[in-house]
Design an enzyme around this catalytic site. Sequence first.
Site, PDB file in Angstrom:
ATOM      1  N   ASN A   8      45.317 -16.045  16.898  1.00 11.53           N
ATOM      2  CA  ASN A   8      46.387 -15.455  16.101  1.00 11.53           C
ATOM      3  C   ASN A   8      45.998 -14.041  15.693  1.00 11.53           C
ATOM      4  O   ASN A   8      46.663 -13.417  14.877  1.00 11.53           O
ATOM      5  CB  ASN A   8      46.696 -16.308  14.867  1.00 11.53           C
ATOM      6  CG  ASN A   8      47.704 -17.404  15.190  1.00 11.53           C
ATOM      7  OD1 ASN A   8      48.609 -17.203  15.991  1.00 11.53           O
ATOM      8  ND2 ASN A   8      47.530 -18.558  14.585  1.00 11.53           N
ATOM      9  N   ASN A   9      44.886 -13.524  16.269  1.00  7.62           N
ATOM     10  CA  ASN A   9      44.444 -12.163  15.999  1.00  7.62           C
ATOM     11  C   ASN A   9      45.368 -11.200  16.755  1.00  7.62           C
ATOM     12  O   ASN A   9      45.295 -11.091  17.973  1.00  7.62           O
ATOM     13  CB  ASN A   9      42.987 -12.007  16.445  1.00  7.62           C
ATOM     14  CG  ASN A   9      42.435 -10.616  16.210  1.00  7.62           C
ATOM     15  OD1 ASN A   9      43.139  -9.614  16.320  1.00  7.62           O
ATOM     16  ND2 ASN A   9      41.158 -10.554  15.910  1.00  7.62           N
ATOM     17  N   GLN A  10      46.256 -10.546  16.020  1.00  4.53           N
ATOM     18  CA  GLN A  10      47.264  -9.687  16.651  1.00  4.53           C
ATOM     19  C   GLN A  10      46.635  -8.536  17.456  1.00  4.53           C
ATOM     20  O   GLN A  10      47.191  -8.122  18.475  1.00  4.53           O
ATOM     21  CB  GLN A  10      48.243  -9.148  15.602  1.00  4.53           C
ATOM     22  CG  GLN A  10      49.122 -10.231  14.983  1.00  4.53           C
ATOM     23  CD  GLN A  10      49.858 -11.078  16.014  1.00  4.53           C
ATOM     24  OE1 GLN A  10      50.506 -10.556  16.916  1.00  4.53           O
ATOM     25  NE2 GLN A  10      49.736 -12.395  15.903  1.00  4.53           N
ATOM     26  N   LYS A  12      43.754  -8.649  19.134  1.00  7.18           N
ATOM     27  CA  LYS A  12      43.296  -9.238  20.401  1.00  7.18           C
ATOM     28  C   LYS A  12      44.467  -9.549  21.320  1.00  7.18           C
ATOM     29  O   LYS A  12      44.414  -9.287  22.520  1.00  7.18           O
ATOM     30  CB  LYS A  12      42.550 -10.555  20.127  1.00  7.18           C
ATOM     31  CG  LYS A  12      41.072 -10.449  19.979  1.00  7.18           C
ATOM     32  CD  LYS A  12      40.507 -11.862  19.979  1.00  7.18           C
ATOM     33  CE  LYS A  12      39.101 -11.895  19.443  1.00  7.18           C
ATOM     34  NZ  LYS A  12      38.562 -13.251  19.453  1.00  7.18           N
ATOM     35  N   ASP A  68      35.692 -15.589  22.825  1.00  2.22           N
ATOM     36  CA  ASP A  68      34.875 -15.238  21.679  1.00  2.22           C
ATOM     37  C   ASP A  68      34.064 -14.036  22.105  1.00  2.22           C
ATOM     38  O   ASP A  68      33.693 -13.899  23.277  1.00  2.22           O
ATOM     39  CB  ASP A  68      33.966 -16.395  21.244  1.00  2.22           C
ATOM     40  CG  ASP A  68      33.431 -16.169  19.826  1.00  2.22           C
ATOM     41  OD1 ASP A  68      34.181 -15.660  18.967  1.00  2.22           O
ATOM     42  OD2 ASP A  68      32.258 -16.478  19.570  1.00  2.22           O
ATOM     43  N   PHE A 148      39.466  -2.092  16.762  1.00  2.00           N
ATOM     44  CA  PHE A 148      39.207  -2.936  15.596  1.00  2.00           C
ATOM     45  C   PHE A 148      37.759  -3.392  15.633  1.00  2.00           C
ATOM     46  O   PHE A 148      37.029  -3.106  16.565  1.00  2.00           O
ATOM     47  CB  PHE A 148      40.172  -4.133  15.567  1.00  2.00           C
ATOM     48  CG  PHE A 148      40.100  -5.026  16.783  1.00  2.00           C
ATOM     49  CD1 PHE A 148      39.383  -6.209  16.763  1.00  2.00           C
ATOM     50  CD2 PHE A 148      40.767  -4.689  17.954  1.00  2.00           C
ATOM     51  CE1 PHE A 148      39.308  -7.033  17.870  1.00  2.00           C
ATOM     52  CE2 PHE A 148      40.703  -5.506  19.080  1.00  2.00           C
ATOM     53  CZ  PHE A 148      39.968  -6.682  19.032  1.00  2.00           C
ATOM     54  N   TYR A 150      33.993  -3.578  15.420  1.00  2.00           N
ATOM     55  CA  TYR A 150      32.886  -2.609  15.457  1.00  2.00           C
ATOM     56  C   TYR A 150      33.203  -1.381  16.311  1.00  2.00           C
ATOM     57  O   TYR A 150      32.332  -0.543  16.551  1.00  2.00           O
ATOM     58  CB  TYR A 150      31.624  -3.286  16.008  1.00  2.00           C
ATOM     59  CG  TYR A 150      31.078  -4.385  15.123  1.00  2.00           C
ATOM     60  CD1 TYR A 150      30.144  -4.100  14.124  1.00  2.00           C
ATOM     61  CD2 TYR A 150      31.487  -5.699  15.280  1.00  2.00           C
ATOM     62  CE1 TYR A 150      29.638  -5.103  13.311  1.00  2.00           C
ATOM     63  CE2 TYR A 150      30.983  -6.716  14.473  1.00  2.00           C
ATOM     64  CZ  TYR A 150      30.063  -6.412  13.488  1.00  2.00           C
ATOM     65  OH  TYR A 150      29.563  -7.399  12.676  1.00  2.00           O
ATOM     66  N   LYS A 171      39.559   1.779  27.227  1.00  2.00           N
ATOM     67  CA  LYS A 171      38.797   0.684  26.618  1.00  2.00           C
ATOM     68  C   LYS A 171      39.009  -0.613  27.403  1.00  2.00           C
ATOM     69  O   LYS A 171      38.062  -1.351  27.672  1.00  2.00           O
ATOM     70  CB  LYS A 171      39.206   0.500  25.155  1.00  2.00           C
ATOM     71  CG  LYS A 171      38.410  -0.600  24.471  1.00  2.00           C
ATOM     72  CD  LYS A 171      38.900  -0.882  23.072  1.00  2.00           C
ATOM     73  CE  LYS A 171      38.197  -2.102  22.527  1.00  2.00           C
ATOM     74  NZ  LYS A 171      38.796  -2.632  21.323  1.00  2.00           N
ATOM     75  N   ARG A 177      36.078  -7.230  26.843  1.00  2.00           N
ATOM     76  CA  ARG A 177      37.236  -8.124  26.907  1.00  2.00           C
ATOM     77  C   ARG A 177      38.050  -7.844  28.164  1.00  2.00           C
ATOM     78  O   ARG A 177      38.546  -8.753  28.822  1.00  2.00           O
ATOM     79  CB  ARG A 177      38.094  -7.979  25.646  1.00  2.00           C
ATOM     80  CG  ARG A 177      39.135  -9.073  25.513  1.00  2.00           C
ATOM     81  CD  ARG A 177      39.810  -9.086  24.149  1.00  2.00           C
ATOM     82  NE  ARG A 177      38.881  -9.525  23.117  1.00  2.00           N
ATOM     83  CZ  ARG A 177      38.368  -8.736  22.168  1.00  2.00           C
ATOM     84  NH1 ARG A 177      38.709  -7.471  22.094  1.00  2.00           N
ATOM     85  NH2 ARG A 177      37.524  -9.206  21.287  1.00  2.00           N
TER      86      ARG A 177
END
Length: 192
Positions: A8-10, A12, A68, A148, A150, A171, A177
């Site tokens: 639910n991390n918008q 990500k 993760d 977001f 680090y 990025k 990721r």
Amino acid sequence: MKLVFASNNQNKIKEIQSILNGSIQLLSLEDIGCFEEIEETADTIEGNAILKANYVREKYGYDCFADDSGLEVTALNGEPGVYSARYAGKQRNADDNMNKLLDGLKNKEDRSAQFKTVIALNIKGEQHLFTGIVKGNITLEKTGNQGFGYDPIFQPENYTETFAELPLEIKNKIGHRGKATQQLIDFLNTTK
């Protein structure tokens, strides 16, 4: 193809959607009615990704993937690693985490680090893992306002900017990721 991304991390979700570029219909935990916090109790990054993917598969029955990520700093014996999100406490505050990390690196010459993402995919009754790593260094201070976590203190190899200064397209291309997600996409394209 529809897949649940166990998050639910918008930030990500936005990052993954931009990498997927419409090739997969992505559903969030909220989209499937999962509002509970999935506990990340494993002691490895791989373990947490597997925990989250298995939770969605077992409780909701969807093909899904979970990720993760962690920042592993050489001079801090791999910390914060699996505890990256809550390095400075349960409040999961990015500024607090970065400040603790920068304090820990005071008077340390070696500022090398790597970001690592593991994606666990549960599909058609099988599980597959994909790992993305980007190496770089921890800067002396925070710079940039993109991204977001680090990102303001992580400078990837061969770049003079931090992740927080780089455009999202770059990025995604060079990041941990993005690399893991590209492996996921390549795998899904071969199994259609």
